[in-house]
Design a protein around this motif. Structure first.
Motif, PDB file in Angstrom:
ATOM      1  N   GLY A 273       0.816  -1.213   0.000  1.00  0.00           N
ATOM      2  CA  GLY A 273       0.000   0.000   0.000  1.00  0.00           C
ATOM      3  C   GLY A 273       0.849   1.262   0.000  1.00  0.00           C
ATOM      4  O   GLY A 273       0.563   2.222  -0.720  1.00  0.00           O
ATOM      5  N   ASN A 277       1.645   3.923  -3.337  1.00  0.00           N
ATOM      6  CA  ASN A 277       0.856   5.149  -3.191  1.00  0.00           C
ATOM      7  C   ASN A 277       1.600   6.344  -2.617  1.00  0.00           C
ATOM      8  O   ASN A 277       1.042   7.438  -2.564  1.00  0.00           O
ATOM      9  N   TYR A 279       4.169   9.484  -2.354  1.00  0.00           N
ATOM     10  CA  TYR A 279       4.709  10.479  -3.282  1.00  0.00           C
ATOM     11  C   TYR A 279       6.087  10.961  -2.838  1.00  0.00           C
ATOM     12  O   TYR A 279       6.697  11.781  -3.494  1.00  0.00           O
ATOM     13  N   ARG A 352      -3.549  -5.791  -5.729  1.00  0.00           N
ATOM     14  CA  ARG A 352      -3.360  -5.964  -4.298  1.00  0.00           C
ATOM     15  C   ARG A 352      -2.967  -7.397  -3.947  1.00  0.00           C
ATOM     16  O   ARG A 352      -3.378  -8.319  -4.625  1.00  0.00           O
TER      17      ARG A 352
ATOM     18  N   TYR B 272      -4.365   6.253   1.982  1.00  0.00           N
ATOM     19  CA  TYR B 272      -5.173   5.364   1.139  1.00  0.00           C
ATOM     20  C   TYR B 272      -4.524   3.980   1.046  1.00  0.00           C
ATOM     21  O   TYR B 272      -5.184   2.946   1.200  1.00  0.00           O
ATOM     22  N   VAL B 350     -12.439   1.440  -4.561  1.00  0.00           N
ATOM     23  CA  VAL B 350     -11.972   2.828  -4.706  1.00  0.00           C
ATOM     24  C   VAL B 350     -10.592   2.836  -5.357  1.00  0.00           C
ATOM     25  O   VAL B 350      -9.662   2.208  -4.855  1.00  0.00           O
ATOM     26  N   ARG B 352      -6.930   4.351  -6.863  1.00  0.00           N
ATOM     27  CA  ARG B 352      -5.885   5.175  -6.253  1.00  0.00           C
ATOM     28  C   ARG B 352      -6.165   6.662  -6.418  1.00  0.00           C
ATOM     29  O   ARG B 352      -6.770   7.057  -7.413  1.00  0.00           O
ATOM     30  N   PRO B 353      -5.721   7.461  -5.451  1.00  0.00           N
ATOM     31  CA  PRO B 353      -5.935   8.909  -5.581  1.00  0.00           C
ATOM     32  C   PRO B 353      -5.194   9.446  -6.804  1.00  0.00           C
ATOM     33  O   PRO B 353      -4.117   8.979  -7.140  1.00  0.00           O
TER      34      PRO B 353
END
Lengths: 360, 360
Positions: A273, A277, A279, A352, B272, B350, B352-353
């Protein structure tokens, strides 16, 4: 030739597999040698070092082992090129600081390398993927025999090979392996194993050798003593201990999955995760999380991810590999952003993790 | 009726929106009142408390405001039911510990509630979603007027309404708002704001009121003083301060996105990643990460996620809501697993952002 142009791509490098490479990432053997009647590099003046180097390099170059290899004086390399070699474990951090009078030689396959005028006149190393201590020993022994025919080694009947630092005198051998031990880490048994290994006269260190923290569930184990045992005895002793640690790690993983599989799922899921995700991410956190992802792949939790893809990420997310990719000097903060961009991009198509809940 | 059967579902509850509810989660006003010539609950014997309760409850029940409401003696509620009411902010932790002689009354919409024989004979509260301090005040004032017609309040011409604890005496009003301040937290300006607010005589606390840590970028702000100002003055002062904090939070978010958008993306992305992949997660970590996810929704980073879906997750992942869902007593460790299961399941669809990199 530029280092970047010579080195295998991370992809090529990570295609190579070896025995037990779910636990033993790589095996290495290095020997230290010095020329008779020549000052050790630490005592030699610049001119003497250059003379020594110019005596050694042609002999190495003459060996077919180094055909199409890389040979360069350290003062001809840019700082960034040197750091790339450090990250590939082809030269030491100390050697990267050296200039005129020191050199590096690497064979085409990146499995053999020689540092000239590091702490000793010659530091030669063989690397193999997986658990191949014996094979690495045989390779370096072959190189050593060839060089011994060509160069007069400093050798004492009483002490063995003479070295700049007394801790290396005798066989001057260092046998080491890079171990991936997430099972023992998660089961909180790794300190116990480290203590036992220390009692056997072996050293356990972090990813980049001496003076570094242990990173990413990756440990380096090596012999401490170079006196009183023959090279084959040292190689065999380390092999035995490694076999035991492999067994310990396998047991730890099995027991964890039996007793508290959620702990394993939780660590692997969170690692996935975050890596896919974030940055901004540091080198250290990346290594820790990639290590957990690797465990997930080994356990079959990922459909679209291979061990060598992860091993590649280990390489390309290192600071100087990022510098190279960005083709310029990046501040640490900018590296953390670029590292995260690369990780997100490469993991974008990876679904995932799906732990097999039924097997638990 | 069981508490579970009376309470609105988290889904219903979270459909309600209010002004500025990207920053002000809810507004509350509570009044403390006591009957004349009756001992405060802390001094009253069991029999006296029951008498007081039996005098109060019929009067409340007679009000149309509480038609189809919930009315129950505290000794008739199971511990788990009481904890559910605490998690909904309908009763205090202290009231949950009470039994015979204490009671709770809640209106059908869960916007008005009365604790009988908590610290005072009557603690009545109005809640509204978003920034609706004035509306909450008007609602509770209406209830208070109706009860004052029916019950003889303890009132002193000199001090105002008398209360068990002197810190409440006078107006006995507490006006509070729950604030979601991720921008100020990420910009590291929240302490500054908290200090300024404290200097204005207002208190700032964590999610569950006094004695709790601040959780999940969620802060509760309330008046401290109940003497020397009229109720409308207190309400107006808090409204002004809230308007300022809303402005501060909006500025902090804008400035962050201008100056270092990666910090915002990084926190939201990681939140997230962890929420949708963890297999074990504590209540506290969940609240922190949901708060960041909420910010991501407010910034338009998620295509398939709404504010009220997140607010629902805030509710259903609380310890006693999990107990209720599991229909039994769960150990803390088992709750952490169940909480993670619920989060993964609800976030599975949902994507990913997707921060708008161009807007930065």
């Amino acid at each position: 030739m530029r280092v970047e142009d010579f080195l295998l791509s991370p992809e090529e490098l990570c295609q190579r597999r070896g025995p037990n490479d779910d636990i033993v990432l790589s095996s290495r053997v290095r020997l230290a040698r010095n020329l008779d009647s020549a000052p050790f590099p630490g005592w030699a003046k610049r001119k003497a070092k250059i003379e020594i180097m110019e005596r050694i390099l042609p002999e190495i170059e003459s060996l077919s082992l180094f055909d199409d290899g890389f040979i360069e004086s350290m003062d001809a390399l840019k700082s960034q090129e040197k750091q790339l070699l450090v990250e590939r474990h082809l030269i030491s951090r100390e050697h990267a600081a050296r200039g005129a009078g020191s050199a590096v030689v690497i064979n085409k396959e990146e499995s053999l390398c020689v540092m000239v005028n590091e702490e000793d006149h010659l530091r030669m190393q063989a690397i193999r993927p997986g658990f191949q201590i014996t094979e690495a020993w045989e390779a370096i022994n072959g190189l050593d025999d060839e060089l011994e025919e060509r160069l007069p080694y400093a050798f004492s009947g009483e002490f063995g090979y003479l070295t700049a630092c007394p801790t290396n005198v005798g066989t001057a051998i260092r046998v080491s392996a890079m171990l991936h031990l997430p099972g023992l880490v998660l089961a909180e048994q790794v300190n116990q194993v480290v203590n036992s290994v220390n009692k056997l006269g072996l050293a356990v260190r972090g990813f980049y050798g001496e003076g570094t923290d242990t990173l990413g569930h990756v440990f380096q184990i090596s012999n401490q003593m170079t006196l009183g045992e023959s090279e084959p005895e040292i190689v065999q002793r380390l092999s035995k201990v490694l076999s035991q640690i492999i067994g310990n790690e396998q047991n730890a993983r099995e027991k964890l999955l039996d007793d508290r599989p959620e702990t394993v799922w939780n660590h692997i899921g969170r690692a996935y995760g975050t890596l896919s995700n974030a940055y901004s991410i540091s080198s250290k956190e990346t290594m820790n999380l990639l290590s957990l992802l690797r465990l997930g792949v080994e356990l079959g939790y990922f459909e679209d991810l291979s061990i060598h893809k992860i091993d590649e990420l280990f390489i390309v997310t290192q600071p100087n590999h990022l510098q190279q990719a960005a083709d310029g000097k990046l501040a640490s903060n900018a590296r953390d952003l670029l590292r995260a961009d690369i990780l997100r991009e490469r993991l974008a198509s990876v679904g995932r993790p799906k732990p097999d809940k039924n097997s638990a």
